[in-house]
Design an enzyme around this catalytic site. Structure first.
Site, short mmCIF file in Angstrom:
data_model
loop_
_atom_site.label_atom_id
_atom_site.label_comp_id
_atom_site.label_asym_id
_atom_site.label_seq_id
_atom_site.Cartn_x
_atom_site.Cartn_y
_atom_site.Cartn_z
N TYR A 110 0.87 -1.18 0.00
CA TYR A 110 0.00 0.00 0.00
C TYR A 110 0.90 1.23 0.00
CZ TYR A 110 -3.07 3.66 1.80
OH TYR A 110 -3.76 4.83 1.96
N GLU B 149 -3.61 7.35 -3.86
CA GLU B 149 -3.67 6.13 -3.06
C GLU B 149 -3.53 4.95 -4.01
OE1 GLU B 149 -7.35 5.02 -0.96
OE2 GLU B 149 -6.10 4.75 0.81
#
Ligand code: GDP
Ligand code: MN
Length: 396
Positions: free
Chosen positions: A118, A206
């Site tokens: 991530y 993101e």
């Protein structure tokens, strides 16, 4: 302004960020053509079909599917295009899918394991610095990681005067447990990603997951990109990336006439002038036991026409059970606003919900008399507390 995954990936790639290749398609036939092209260009055997909507969690909602041949590409694209995709981030009705992104399969087997990371880039408002937030636990719910295993989330803060320094990019790769070729690929990836973030005037990137492939490439498999609206004047070409089908219809309509309107979940519509007064009015409504249904700032020129447009916008929301108009007459006189409200009321015809009007400032007394004498079903008050009491009364 939010972008679709395919737009975000293209933008990142234009700054040298490696991505999973894909081609957007509006129909199953286009999806098949896209799949063939991807096989020619990348050699991929399998394809992933991904719903393009402004919401995350698409995988969980059935909006991301693997196709092992062209027949499956056609069938899956047919199933996903036109569906109402429900994910943890959409309403219960879901979002209509207008197009899909046909991607190369990047989870192919090879010499090494694949890993999902991530990585996000965002502004830390506390320190006023951009930061890279990253985790070894990619591909899944990052909120759950933050909740249950917060030590697995790392931050790298960037000094604005120097930008991201090479040792910082290396620290990211190191903390993600990489070595050799993958380590180098990750430092390149993070550096290009940060450059893209700054150059595009974004407020959020993101990337979940960032994939380390079995042959140690590092690529963006997903991309959530939010561009700072206040910087759009510097990027005139980004306006074409806006997809108004994904935005709240009333908000789009309000923006077109120059009103700031934000749709909220409550039952009391608010019409105010000035954002500070809007905040105070929402607090007032909450204190009175209601919930604001919207945030609507009519701005400095609250004339009859704007007041009427504002009423019509608020009334489009079926959950509105009362409307509170809270306007401070400074430059605009209260009696002018009152006349605007009366004219708007008459021109709209019947307004089924109770209206509470608080006008304070220049000519507030004349304004109150105008409304009281109009014979309309409008409660006029002068004091803030009276307005709160009235809201409580009409909601009871
Ligand atoms: P999200 O659910 O909206 O966050 O959509 P993502 O783009 O993150 O995709 C969801 C999941 O689909 C990813 O976490 C992957 O596990 C899976 N996925 C994406 N691309 C591929 C691929 O090329 N091959 C395979 N087998 N799975 C993929
Ligand atoms: Mn994702």
């Amino acid at each position: 302004m939010n972008l679709h995954e395919y737009q975000g990936k293209d933008l990142l790639n234009s700054f040298g960020v490696e991505i999973q290749r894909g081609i957007v398609a509006q129909t199953p036939a286009e999806a098949v053509a896209a799949a063939k092209k991807l096989t020619e260009d990348t050699g991929t055997g399998w394809h992933v079909i991904k719903a393009q909507v402004h919401a995350g969690g698409r995988g969980k909602g059935g909006g991301v599917k693997l196709a092992k041949n062209l027949g499956e590409v056609e069938q899956i694209a047919g199933d996903i295009i036109g569906m109402h995709l429900v994910t943890p981030q959409t309403s219960a009705e879901g979002k209509l899918v207008n197009q899909v992104l046909v991607c190369e399969d990047v989870y192919y087997p090879g010499e090494n394991e694949t890993s999902e990371f991530y990585i996000s880039v965002l502004l830390n408002r506390g320190t006023g610095k951009n930061m890279i937030m990253y985790s070894t636990e990619g591909g899944m719910d990052i909120e759950a990681v933050a909740e249950n295993t917060p030590h697995l989330i790392f931050n790298e803060e960037v000094e604005p005067s120097t930008g991201l320094l090479p040792f910082q990019a290396r620290r990211v790769a190191f903390n993600l447990g990489l070595s050799g070729k993958a380590f180098k690929q990750m430092t390149k990836f993070v550096t290009a990603l940060y450059t893209a973030y700054v150059k595009t005037d974004s407020s959020l990137f993101e990337i979940n997951p960032v994939l380390k492939t079995s042959d140690d490439r590092v690529i963006a498999v997903d991309a959530k990109v939010t561009i700072d609206e206040n910087a759009l004047f510097r990027h005139k070409d980004y306006e074409a990336l806006r997809d108004i089908r994904e935005e709240n219809a009333v908000e789009v309509e309000a923006k077109a006439v120059g009103l700031s309107y934000v749709d909220l979940d409550g039952n009391v519509g608010c019409m105010v002038n000035g954002a500070g007064l809007a905040m105070a009015t929402m607090d007032l409504i909450k204190q009175a036991g209601g919930e604001p249904a919207n945030f609507l700032d009519v701005g400095g020129t609250a004339d009859a026409e704007r007041v009427e447009i504002a009423f019509n916008l608020i009334l489009k929301d079926p959950s509105v059970k009362a409307i509170l108009v809270n306007i401070f007459g400074g430059i605009v006189r209260c009696d002018r606003v009152a006349q605007g409200i009366i004219d708007a009321y008459k021109s709209i015809g019947t307004i089924e919900v109770p209206i509470i009007v608080r006008l304070e400032g220049t000519n507030a007394d004349i304004a109150k008399k105008l409304i009281d004498d109009s014979g309309l079903d409008v409660h006029s008050v002068v004091e803030f507390q009276e307005a709160a009491d009235k809201v409580q009364e009409v909601l009871a």
